[in-house]
Design a protein around this motif. Sequence first.
Motif, PDB file in Angstrom:
ATOM      1  N   PRO A  84      -9.593   5.470  -3.083  1.00 13.58           N
ATOM      2  CA  PRO A  84      -8.624   5.292  -2.005  1.00 13.58           C
ATOM      3  C   PRO A  84      -9.293   5.268  -0.637  1.00 13.58           C
ATOM      4  CG  PRO A  84      -8.635   7.569  -2.719  1.00 13.58           C
ATOM      5  CD  PRO A  84      -9.541   6.818  -3.661  1.00 13.58           C
ATOM      6  N   GLN A  87      -0.533   6.630 -10.585  1.00 18.08           N
ATOM      7  CA  GLN A  87       0.612   5.766 -10.289  1.00 18.08           C
ATOM      8  C   GLN A  87       0.162   4.486  -9.585  1.00 18.08           C
ATOM      9  OE1 GLN A  87       3.126   8.342  -7.991  1.00 18.08           O
ATOM     10  NE2 GLN A  87       4.071   9.300  -9.777  1.00 18.08           N
ATOM     11  N   SER A  88      -0.660   4.636  -8.566  1.00 14.64           N
ATOM     12  CA  SER A  88      -1.104   3.467  -7.804  1.00 14.64           C
ATOM     13  C   SER A  88      -1.981   2.551  -8.650  1.00 14.64           C
ATOM     14  CB  SER A  88      -1.850   3.914  -6.539  1.00 14.64           C
ATOM     15  OG  SER A  88      -0.970   4.607  -5.668  1.00 14.64           O
ATOM     16  N   LYS A  94      -3.075  -0.625  -3.461  1.00 14.76           N
ATOM     17  CA  LYS A  94      -4.035   0.172  -2.712  1.00 14.76           C
ATOM     18  C   LYS A  94      -3.420   1.521  -2.373  1.00 14.76           C
ATOM     19  CE  LYS A  94      -8.120   0.631  -1.112  1.00 14.76           C
ATOM     20  NZ  LYS A  94      -9.243   0.612  -2.064  1.00 14.76           N
ATOM     21  N   GLN A  95      -4.232   2.564  -2.466  1.00 20.43           N
ATOM     22  CA  GLN A  95      -3.803   3.921  -2.142  1.00 20.43           C
ATOM     23  C   GLN A  95      -4.577   4.406  -0.918  1.00 20.43           C
ATOM     24  OE1 GLN A  95      -1.421   6.114  -3.570  1.00 20.43           O
ATOM     25  NE2 GLN A  95      -1.955   7.261  -1.718  1.00 20.43           N
ATOM     26  N   SER A 105       2.609  14.085  -0.256  1.00 18.68           N
ATOM     27  CA  SER A 105       1.860  14.249  -1.507  1.00 18.68           C
ATOM     28  C   SER A 105       2.592  15.149  -2.496  1.00 18.68           C
ATOM     29  CB  SER A 105       0.471  14.827  -1.225  1.00 18.68           C
ATOM     30  OG  SER A 105       0.563  16.137  -0.695  1.00 18.68           O
ATOM     31  N   VAL A 127       0.863  -1.180   0.000  1.00 15.86           N
ATOM     32  CA  VAL A 127       0.000   0.000   0.000  1.00 15.86           C
ATOM     33  C   VAL A 127       0.899   1.230   0.000  1.00 15.86           C
ATOM     34  CG1 VAL A 127      -0.140   0.080   2.533  1.00 15.86           C
ATOM     35  CG2 VAL A 127      -1.923   1.181   1.166  1.00 15.86           C
ATOM     36  N   ARG A 128       0.428   2.271  -0.649  1.00 11.58           N
ATOM     37  CA  ARG A 128       1.102   3.570  -0.513  1.00 11.58           C
ATOM     38  C   ARG A 128       0.212   4.470   0.335  1.00 11.58           C
ATOM     39  NH1 ARG A 128       3.271   7.432  -5.341  1.00 11.58           N
ATOM     40  NH2 ARG A 128       1.126   7.201  -6.065  1.00 11.58           N
ATOM     41  N   THR A 150      -0.169   8.218   1.575  1.00  8.56           N
ATOM     42  CA  THR A 150       0.292   9.553   1.204  1.00  8.56           C
ATOM     43  C   THR A 150      -0.213  10.574   2.219  1.00  8.56           C
ATOM     44  OG1 THR A 150       0.243   8.929  -1.139  1.00  8.56           O
ATOM     45  CG2 THR A 150       0.293  11.272  -0.622  1.00  8.56           C
ATOM     46  N   THR A 177       7.801   7.042  -5.539  1.00  7.69           N
ATOM     47  CA  THR A 177       7.003   5.991  -6.172  1.00  7.69           C
ATOM     48  C   THR A 177       7.258   4.648  -5.502  1.00  7.69           C
ATOM     49  OG1 THR A 177       8.762   5.671  -7.796  1.00  7.69           O
ATOM     50  CG2 THR A 177       6.975   7.173  -8.388  1.00  7.69           C
ATOM     51  N   ILE A 212      -0.859  10.845  -8.361  1.00  2.98           N
ATOM     52  CA  ILE A 212      -0.684   9.810  -7.330  1.00  2.98           C
ATOM     53  C   ILE A 212      -1.673   8.666  -7.558  1.00  2.98           C
ATOM     54  CG2 ILE A 212      -0.971   9.338  -4.859  1.00  2.98           C
ATOM     55  CD1 ILE A 212       0.094  12.253  -4.424  1.00  2.98           C
ATOM     56  N   LEU A 213      -2.925   8.998  -7.824  1.00  6.34           N
ATOM     57  CA  LEU A 213      -3.929   7.959  -8.079  1.00  6.34           C
ATOM     58  C   LEU A 213      -3.566   7.154  -9.331  1.00  6.34           C
ATOM     59  CD1 LEU A 213      -7.181  10.015  -7.365  1.00  6.34           C
ATOM     60  CD2 LEU A 213      -6.335   8.092  -6.006  1.00  6.34           C
TER      61      LEU A 213
END
Length: 455
Positions: A142, A109-110, A116-117, A205, A73-74, A76, A211, A106-107
């Motif tokens: 997310p 990339q995930s 999962k973001q 953010s 998971v990332r 942010t 990444t 960001i969305l």
Amino acid sequence: MDHFDHFKEKMAGAGLAPLVIDTFGAYYRQVVAGQTGIIPDDAIRPPREDEVVPAEALAAYANAGRAALKHAVRITLNGGLGTSMGLTEPKSLLTVKDQKSFLEIILGQSARLNIKQVFMNSFSTQAATEEALRTIGPADPPLMFIQNRFPKILQDSLMPASWPANPELEWNPPGHGDVYTAMATSGILDRLLEADIRYALICNSDNLGATMDESILGYLARHDVPFLMEVARRTPADAKGGHLAVDGNNNFLLRESAQFPTDSQGQDIDTYCFFNTNNLWLNLSALKAVMAREKTLRLPLILNPKTVDPRDAGSPAVYQVESAMGAAIALFDGARAVQVPRTRFFPVKTCHDLLVVRSDSFLLNENMVLEPNPAMIPPGPHVELDPRFYSNIDMFDERFPQGAPSLVQCTRLRLEGDIRFEGGVTIIGDVRVTNTRAEQAVIKTNTLVAQDLRL
């Protein structure tokens, strides 16, 4: 002088969880005891080169990282309003590259990695972020949770601050070190573990270099590393910030600039040569175990003297209790530090930074990863904009209405005075552009500027 019961009552009345109240209580008692959070030079030493793992040595772990993506998971940090750039909404909603905001990138990339973001918002950013997500409509929405808050402490009496003119100013964000407590009290930590999410990258953010690196993830998973900090080598521009160090027990610790003593070597970038990029990797089960063991996650105290109203120097003097999330490196046995290239750290903190990222010095690739243009002259352009005309985003956008000039062959750009750029302008080399007149000057469409210019 211990008035913790007053704070406890105030925090409970605001609906804060017992764990948050207990965490604040531990810090408050340090303040009452006269502790300042200062870390003296004789209590630490610089890390040796062989104690920091070079990122290039981790390439062999990329396959293990790809296999671990389904468990990753990332998270942010999305609590900032970008007030230093004149923003009144979350900084993540600022258009940063190719007509996309930080949030959209960001969305994206995930989504491309199918991970999962999660966003940690603040009370100031939650509503606007929810509204932006409704507009974007991501296929996999997310998860979100809200950062806690701490009451400000009056310096003279150590009582809770009171400011009836604006009661919101009686509270302060507790620093990004609150992410661990907020994950626990919100239920996000348990929810991720129940979904077999084992590894987390936590990052800011406004740093699009942060990444989900498959080699680092693979190293974390293969060696069961509980906590990993990405560090980079300090430059003169980083001298005023914190640094990585090692304590008397040979464990890593993070010393922030607010924790330097007055005669510290902390700003000596040759002695303390690594800084925390704030890209942190966690084994979530290890975090759960540490929180169960410690009860409250007592990160080192950062005590910031302020006024209750930051815009009113005559308002009562207060202390803000804060902590840094990187300081958790000291709580995990077997924590590691990895030296990464600066390409994993290019945060947008000012309009100077924004101009560089919006320019052709950086490219947004098909995976929504921001990367340096191969044609860019390393380490990239250094930009200095006249604060009278470029310090906030509205002024900045008015002076670059057709986008940033080409900076890919620029090493340094200094703008002095009120100057507006039309489209297609190219800057080459080290250039100073000066306008000494009262009226705005204009750099015309398709102009090539390769030497100093007075308008």
